[in-house]
Motif scaffolding. Structure first.
Motif, mmCIF file in Angstrom:
data_model
loop_
_atom_site.group_PDB
_atom_site.id
_atom_site.type_symbol
_atom_site.label_atom_id
_atom_site.label_comp_id
_atom_site.label_asym_id
_atom_site.label_seq_id
_atom_site.Cartn_x
_atom_site.Cartn_y
_atom_site.Cartn_z
ATOM 1 N N SER A 1 35.528 37.418 41.671
ATOM 2 C CA SER A 1 36.871 36.841 41.590
ATOM 3 C C SER A 1 37.683 37.472 40.471
ATOM 4 O O SER A 1 38.799 37.965 40.695
ATOM 5 C CB SER A 1 36.772 35.329 41.388
ATOM 6 N N TRP A 2 37.155 37.465 39.253
ATOM 7 C CA TRP A 2 37.984 37.959 38.144
ATOM 8 C C TRP A 2 38.157 39.474 38.171
ATOM 9 O O TRP A 2 39.205 39.989 37.770
ATOM 10 C CB TRP A 2 37.491 37.457 36.789
ATOM 11 N N LYS A 3 37.166 40.191 38.695
ATOM 12 C CA LYS A 3 37.320 41.642 38.786
ATOM 13 C C LYS A 3 38.357 42.020 39.842
ATOM 14 O O LYS A 3 39.114 42.984 39.665
ATOM 15 C CB LYS A 3 35.977 42.311 39.081
ATOM 16 N N SER A 4 38.430 41.259 40.933
ATOM 17 C CA SER A 4 39.449 41.510 41.953
ATOM 18 C C SER A 4 40.842 41.327 41.375
ATOM 19 O O SER A 4 41.737 42.147 41.592
ATOM 20 C CB SER A 4 39.257 40.562 43.141
ATOM 21 N N ALA A 5 41.031 40.239 40.634
ATOM 22 C CA ALA A 5 42.338 39.968 40.037
ATOM 23 C C ALA A 5 42.687 41.003 38.980
ATOM 24 O O ALA A 5 43.832 41.462 38.881
ATOM 25 C CB ALA A 5 42.353 38.568 39.435
ATOM 26 N N CYS A 6 41.700 41.388 38.186
ATOM 27 C CA CYS A 6 41.906 42.393 37.146
ATOM 28 C C CYS A 6 42.313 43.728 37.752
ATOM 29 O O CYS A 6 43.282 44.357 37.310
ATOM 30 C CB CYS A 6 40.627 42.538 36.322
ATOM 31 N N LYS A 7 41.587 44.158 38.769
ATOM 32 C CA LYS A 7 41.881 45.448 39.401
ATOM 33 C C LYS A 7 43.274 45.458 40.010
ATOM 34 O O LYS A 7 43.959 46.493 40.023
ATOM 35 C CB LYS A 7 40.829 45.743 40.466
ATOM 36 N N ALA A 8 43.718 44.296 40.504
ATOM 37 C CA ALA A 8 45.047 44.195 41.121
ATOM 38 C C ALA A 8 46.165 44.155 40.088
ATOM 39 O O ALA A 8 47.337 44.162 40.464
ATOM 40 C CB ALA A 8 45.109 42.952 42.006
ATOM 41 N N GLY A 9 45.813 44.111 38.798
ATOM 42 C CA GLY A 9 46.837 44.203 37.763
ATOM 43 C C GLY A 9 47.074 42.965 36.932
ATOM 44 O O GLY A 9 47.979 42.951 36.081
ATOM 45 N N MET A 10 46.279 41.907 37.113
ATOM 46 C CA MET A 10 46.439 40.720 36.290
ATOM 47 C C MET A 10 45.729 40.943 34.956
ATOM 48 O O MET A 10 44.674 41.572 34.893
ATOM 49 C CB MET A 10 45.885 39.483 37.007
ATOM 50 N N ILE A 11 46.331 40.436 33.894
ATOM 51 C CA ILE A 11 45.776 40.657 32.563
ATOM 52 C C ILE A 11 45.211 39.358 31.998
ATOM 53 O O ILE A 11 45.563 38.263 32.436
ATOM 54 C CB ILE A 11 46.832 41.245 31.603
ATOM 55 N N LEU A 12 44.352 39.502 31.006
ATOM 56 C CA LEU A 12 43.677 38.357 30.408
ATOM 57 C C LEU A 12 44.627 37.597 29.489
ATOM 58 O O LEU A 12 45.234 38.180 28.583
ATOM 59 C CB LEU A 12 42.451 38.826 29.631
#
Length: 251
Positions: free
Chosen positions: A219-230
């Motif tokens: 889940s978090w890697k998908s969102a990260c790869k799509a450009g969402m930041i922490l």
């Protein structure tokens, strides 16, 4: 001797480092562009259709309908493994599933809804018609934010589960990266809503957020790869008592 506070600080710091290291490794990823069609009837009923191609697969996103209840319940909400790291971790009854789908449909029907067009989409393979999952862009917990959530049938997960059984492992390869593509599409859809002036609970859309358990790497890697930041790492009690990443994309 370390204290409980020290242990929590170490856990949070380690989680941030892990996320940021992965984010740095994905800087070269370029999101494919979705074709987004929003048609609105004179009575306000909206129909949304989105297409995107990735790794040779054509994915289709369509505004959720009554006919989708059975698939959502059968492949997603009734499955303990699928629901284990989503929301509060519990499965949903058919009645609860029906109620939720009706709520999402209403956001496409009622132009006076504070979340008009901020709703759910069925994801499928355009060529085979295979049902893959349900994704939503709903209202966020902060003013002016929308929140992404995603649920995919287990045999389409890129990461296997040690407790999995009777799943089609071929689908894991065919639909590898579907979570990233879903996030990309929803972010592009959110951008379209903002450009067209659709507010979220009366506020201009400022950001899209998403949460993911630390142990839900898919889940978090998908969102990260799509450009969402922490944004932060914390416990969000409406989702239970496990630590989660809060991810953000400014609009």
């Amino acid at each position: 001797m370390s204290t409980e506070h020290d242990d929590l600080t170490h856990l949070i710091d380690a989680a941030k480092i892990k996320f940021n290291q992965y984010a740095a490794s994905q800087m070269s990823f370029i999101s494919p562009q979705a074709h987004i069609s929003i048609s609105i009837e004179s009575n306000g009923m909206a129909h949304v259709h989105m297409d995107i191609e990735y790794n040779g697969i054509q994915y289709k996103f369509e505004s959720v309908q009554e006919k989708d209840i059975d698939n959502v319940y059968t492949y997603l909400n009734s499955q303990p493994t699928v629901r284990a790291k989503y929301g509060n971790g519990n499965t949903c009854s058919l009645e609860a599933t029906t109620s939720r789908i009706h709520l999402l449909i209403e956001r496409f029907k009622n132009k006076d809804s504070p979340l008009y067009l901020y709703s759910g989409f069925i994801v499928s393979d355009s060529q085979t018609g295979t049902f893959l999952g349900l994704v939503t862009l709903g209202g966020g917990t902060e003013p002016g934010t929308a929140e992404i959530s995603r649920l995919n049938r287990e045999d389409c997960w890129n990461r296997s589960n040690n407790n999995s059984s009777n799943v089609d492992t071929d689908n894991r390869k065919i639909y590898s990266g579907v979570g990233t593509i879903e996030t990309c599409v929803l972010l592009q859809y959110a951008t379209r809503l903002k450009q067209n002036g659709y507010t979220v609970r009366g506020e201009p859309l400022k950001a899209v957020i998403s949460t993911a358990r630390l142990d839900n790497e898919g889940s978090w890697k998908s969102a990260c790869k799509a450009g969402m930041i922490l944004d932060t790492v914390d416990v969000f009690h409406h989702y239970g008592h496990t630590f989660r990443y809060l991810l953000r994309k400014t609009m």
